[in-house]
Design a protein around this motif. Structure first.
Motif, PDB file in Angstrom:
ATOM      1  N   GLY A  78      -7.857   4.946   0.421  1.00  0.00           N
ATOM      2  CA  GLY A  78      -6.687   5.778   0.635  1.00  0.00           C
ATOM      3  C   GLY A  78      -5.744   5.847  -0.545  1.00  0.00           C
ATOM      4  N   LEU A  79      -5.981   5.047  -1.593  1.00  0.00           N
ATOM      5  CA  LEU A  79      -5.154   5.100  -2.797  1.00  0.00           C
ATOM      6  C   LEU A  79      -5.747   6.091  -3.803  1.00  0.00           C
ATOM      7  CD1 LEU A  79      -4.311   1.320  -3.382  1.00  0.00           C
ATOM      8  CD2 LEU A  79      -2.843   3.081  -2.361  1.00  0.00           C
ATOM      9  N   ALA A  80      -4.871   6.635  -4.661  1.00  0.00           N
ATOM     10  CA  ALA A  80      -5.295   7.546  -5.739  1.00  0.00           C
ATOM     11  C   ALA A  80      -6.271   8.602  -5.219  1.00  0.00           C
ATOM     12  CB  ALA A  80      -5.918   6.752  -6.886  1.00  0.00           C
ATOM     13  N   GLN A  81      -5.893   9.249  -4.121  1.00  0.00           N
ATOM     14  CA  GLN A  81      -6.793  10.227  -3.507  1.00  0.00           C
ATOM     15  C   GLN A  81      -7.115  11.346  -4.493  1.00  0.00           C
ATOM     16  OE1 GLN A  81      -5.574  11.486   0.385  1.00  0.00           O
ATOM     17  NE2 GLN A  81      -5.440   9.403   1.167  1.00  0.00           N
ATOM     18  N   GLY A  82      -8.379  11.736  -4.486  1.00  0.00           N
ATOM     19  CA  GLY A  82      -8.862  12.736  -5.425  1.00  0.00           C
ATOM     20  C   GLY A  82      -9.517  12.150  -6.653  1.00  0.00           C
ATOM     21  N   PHE A 100       0.835  -1.199   0.000  1.00  0.00           N
ATOM     22  CA  PHE A 100       0.000   0.000   0.000  1.00  0.00           C
ATOM     23  C   PHE A 100       0.869   1.249   0.000  1.00  0.00           C
ATOM     24  CE2 PHE A 100      -2.169   3.428   2.175  1.00  0.00           C
ATOM     25  CZ  PHE A 100      -3.446   3.411   1.637  1.00  0.00           C
ATOM     26  N   GLU A 101       1.896   1.275   0.842  1.00  0.00           N
ATOM     27  CA  GLU A 101       2.741   2.461   0.954  1.00  0.00           C
ATOM     28  C   GLU A 101       3.465   2.748  -0.354  1.00  0.00           C
ATOM     29  OE1 GLU A 101       3.008   4.789   3.277  1.00  0.00           O
ATOM     30  OE2 GLU A 101       1.364   3.792   4.318  1.00  0.00           O
ATOM     31  N   GLN A 102       3.884   1.696  -1.061  1.00  0.00           N
ATOM     32  CA  GLN A 102       4.567   1.891  -2.338  1.00  0.00           C
ATOM     33  C   GLN A 102       3.647   2.471  -3.405  1.00  0.00           C
ATOM     34  OE1 GLN A 102       6.088  -2.269  -2.297  1.00  0.00           O
ATOM     35  NE2 GLN A 102       8.023  -1.375  -2.979  1.00  0.00           N
ATOM     36  N   LEU A 103       2.360   2.180  -3.297  1.00  0.00           N
ATOM     37  CA  LEU A 103       1.403   2.611  -4.317  1.00  0.00           C
ATOM     38  C   LEU A 103       0.591   3.831  -3.899  1.00  0.00           C
ATOM     39  CD1 LEU A 103       0.063  -0.886  -5.427  1.00  0.00           C
ATOM     40  CD2 LEU A 103       1.610   0.604  -6.698  1.00  0.00           C
ATOM     41  N   LYS A 104       0.816   4.321  -2.692  1.00  0.00           N
ATOM     42  CA  LYS A 104      -0.054   5.335  -2.110  1.00  0.00           C
ATOM     43  C   LYS A 104      -0.169   6.581  -2.981  1.00  0.00           C
ATOM     44  CE  LYS A 104      -1.101   7.393   2.378  1.00  0.00           C
ATOM     45  NZ  LYS A 104      -0.684   7.478   3.804  1.00  0.00           N
ATOM     46  N   PRO A 108      -3.851   6.929 -11.169  1.00  0.00           N
ATOM     47  CA  PRO A 108      -4.770   5.814 -11.395  1.00  0.00           C
ATOM     48  C   PRO A 108      -4.322   4.816 -12.462  1.00  0.00           C
ATOM     49  CG  PRO A 108      -6.006   7.823 -11.082  1.00  0.00           C
ATOM     50  CD  PRO A 108      -4.560   8.219 -11.135  1.00  0.00           C
ATOM     51  N   LEU A 109      -3.833   5.290 -13.598  1.00  0.00           N
ATOM     52  CA  LEU A 109      -3.434   4.372 -14.664  1.00  0.00           C
ATOM     53  C   LEU A 109      -2.314   3.440 -14.196  1.00  0.00           C
ATOM     54  CD1 LEU A 109      -3.576   3.325 -17.559  1.00  0.00           C
ATOM     55  CD2 LEU A 109      -2.043   5.191 -18.236  1.00  0.00           C
ATOM     56  N   ALA A 110      -1.304   3.991 -13.532  1.00  0.00           N
ATOM     57  CA  ALA A 110      -0.198   3.168 -13.033  1.00  0.00           C
ATOM     58  C   ALA A 110      -0.689   2.172 -11.984  1.00  0.00           C
ATOM     59  CB  ALA A 110       0.902   4.057 -12.457  1.00  0.00           C
ATOM     60  N   LEU A 111      -1.615   2.611 -11.134  1.00  0.00           N
ATOM     61  CA  LEU A 111      -2.171   1.722 -10.116  1.00  0.00           C
ATOM     62  C   LEU A 111      -2.933   0.572 -10.768  1.00  0.00           C
ATOM     63  CD1 LEU A 111      -2.840   0.988  -7.199  1.00  0.00           C
ATOM     64  CD2 LEU A 111      -4.704   2.646  -7.281  1.00  0.00           C
ATOM     65  N   ARG A 112      -3.767   0.893 -11.771  1.00  0.00           N
ATOM     66  CA  ARG A 112      -4.511  -0.166 -12.455  1.00  0.00           C
ATOM     67  C   ARG A 112      -3.574  -1.139 -13.164  1.00  0.00           C
ATOM     68  NH1 ARG A 112      -7.745   4.268 -14.100  1.00  0.00           N
ATOM     69  NH2 ARG A 112      -7.032   4.050 -16.257  1.00  0.00           N
ATOM     70  N   GLN A 113      -2.473  -0.631 -13.724  1.00  0.00           N
ATOM     71  CA  GLN A 113      -1.516  -1.504 -14.394  1.00  0.00           C
ATOM     72  C   GLN A 113      -0.854  -2.456 -13.403  1.00  0.00           C
ATOM     73  OE1 GLN A 113       0.855   1.548 -16.299  1.00  0.00           O
ATOM     74  NE2 GLN A 113      -0.249   1.353 -18.244  1.00  0.00           N
ATOM     75  N   CYS A 114      -0.554  -1.969 -12.202  1.00  0.00           N
ATOM     76  CA  CYS A 114       0.008  -2.840 -11.165  1.00  0.00           C
ATOM     77  C   CYS A 114      -0.985  -3.910 -10.748  1.00  0.00           C
ATOM     78  CB  CYS A 114       0.438  -2.012  -9.956  1.00  0.00           C
ATOM     79  SG  CYS A 114       1.886  -0.980 -10.227  1.00  0.00           S
ATOM     80  N   ILE A 115      -2.244  -3.508 -10.612  1.00  0.00           N
ATOM     81  CA  ILE A 115      -3.288  -4.467 -10.242  1.00  0.00           C
ATOM     82  C   ILE A 115      -3.448  -5.520 -11.343  1.00  0.00           C
ATOM     83  CG2 ILE A 115      -5.785  -4.702  -9.939  1.00  0.00           C
ATOM     84  CD1 ILE A 115      -5.678  -2.009  -8.406  1.00  0.00           C
TER      85      ILE A 115
END
Length: 267
Positions: free
Chosen positions: A34-38, A8-12, A16-23
């Motif tokens: 708490g991720l991709a706030q906003g 979580f801390e590494q992705l905090k 959004p696009l980078a987060l979805r790619q990791c997922i």
């Protein structure tokens, strides 16, 4: 070779696009609070086309719990209005698969389950109003503790359609009285992500026996000088699916949302 797992801390602070790619790469399979706030996060419901129109009517009748943000065409796994190349088969950190109302598996990818008659719905999520609450100085304990929000099935009936019915699910955030009043004012302006709370105070009045035993998510402690505040929750369709028993329904696992590119301020 499998991809390394990210925390979580590494992705905090990931966009959004980078987060979805990791997922999608299988590097993160936990909750997204708490991720991709906003950015808007969305609950997911996927049904066969012969149930989709009725589910859309159900959402219209129960808009506070199920505010629809986007719908795919039958057989098309892409949401076209929520961001860049959102393929719903891969970009939720954990899914739930219900067959005739029974939870059958909880995969991290659903490409093997995709059919050419499936329709996906993105439904507004209370995670989207958490940033305005934080911006107003209202502490949210589940975020402070790194927990998923606590969610409970209530004794409140939703408005039914011919085949779809069930109990309302709520999410709970503990607050001091002054913060609760402020939170009501803030969230009332955001009907696309559940709007104002549906209940404040005694959980027994809405059929919740114990706040320490949520039906979904993590238990979040409530201090002696705090009030539990309850919002309608986009996990409600999972309660409805268990009651109404369609042959197949795929959802997000509670708290593991689709993170979109849409700004919360756009809502």
């Amino acid at each position: 070779m499998s991809q390394p797992t990210l925390s979580f801390e590494q992705l905090k602070h990931s966009v959004p696009l980078a987060l979805r790619q990791c997922i999608a790469a299988g590097q993160y399979q936990d909750h997204t609070s708490g991720l991709a706030q906003g950015r808007v996060q969305a609950n997911i419901v996927i049904l066969p086309n012969d149930w989709a129109n009725e589910f859309l009517r159900y959402c219209t009748l129960n808009r506070q719990a199920c505010p629809v943000l986007d719908v795919t065409e039958p057989g098309d796994p892409y949401f076209r209005n929520l961001g860049t190349a959102i393929d719903i088969r891969h970009e939720v950190s954990r899914y739930r698969v219900y067959r005739h109302g029974e939870l059958s598996e909880e995969p991290s990818d659903i490409e093997h389950l995709w059919q050419d008659d499936l329709v996906a719905f993105a439904i507004g999520c209370s995670f989207s109003f958490e940033q305005p609450l934080l911006d107003a100085g209202i502490a949210l304990r589940h975020i402070d503790l790194g927990l998923n929000v606590a969610m409970y099935r209530t004794n409140i009936d939703t408005r039914p359609t011919a085949r779809l019915s069930g109990k309302l699910v709520v999410s709970m955030r503990p607050m001091k009285a002054a913060a609760a009043i402020q939170a009501i004012q803030i969230t009332a302006r955001m009907p696309n992500v559940h709007g104002a709370p549906v209940h404040i105070g005694d959980p027994a009045l809405i059929g919740i026996d114990s706040l320490s035993s949520p039906d979904y998510g993590d238990a979040v402690p409530v201090e002696a000088d705090e009030i539990p505040v309850f919002w309608a929750c986009g996990v409600t369709p999972q309660s409805v699916v268990q009651t109404s028993r369609p042959p197949l329904c795929i959802t997000h696992s509670p708290g593991c949302m689709l993170v979109t590119d849409v700004l919360n301020s756009a809502l």
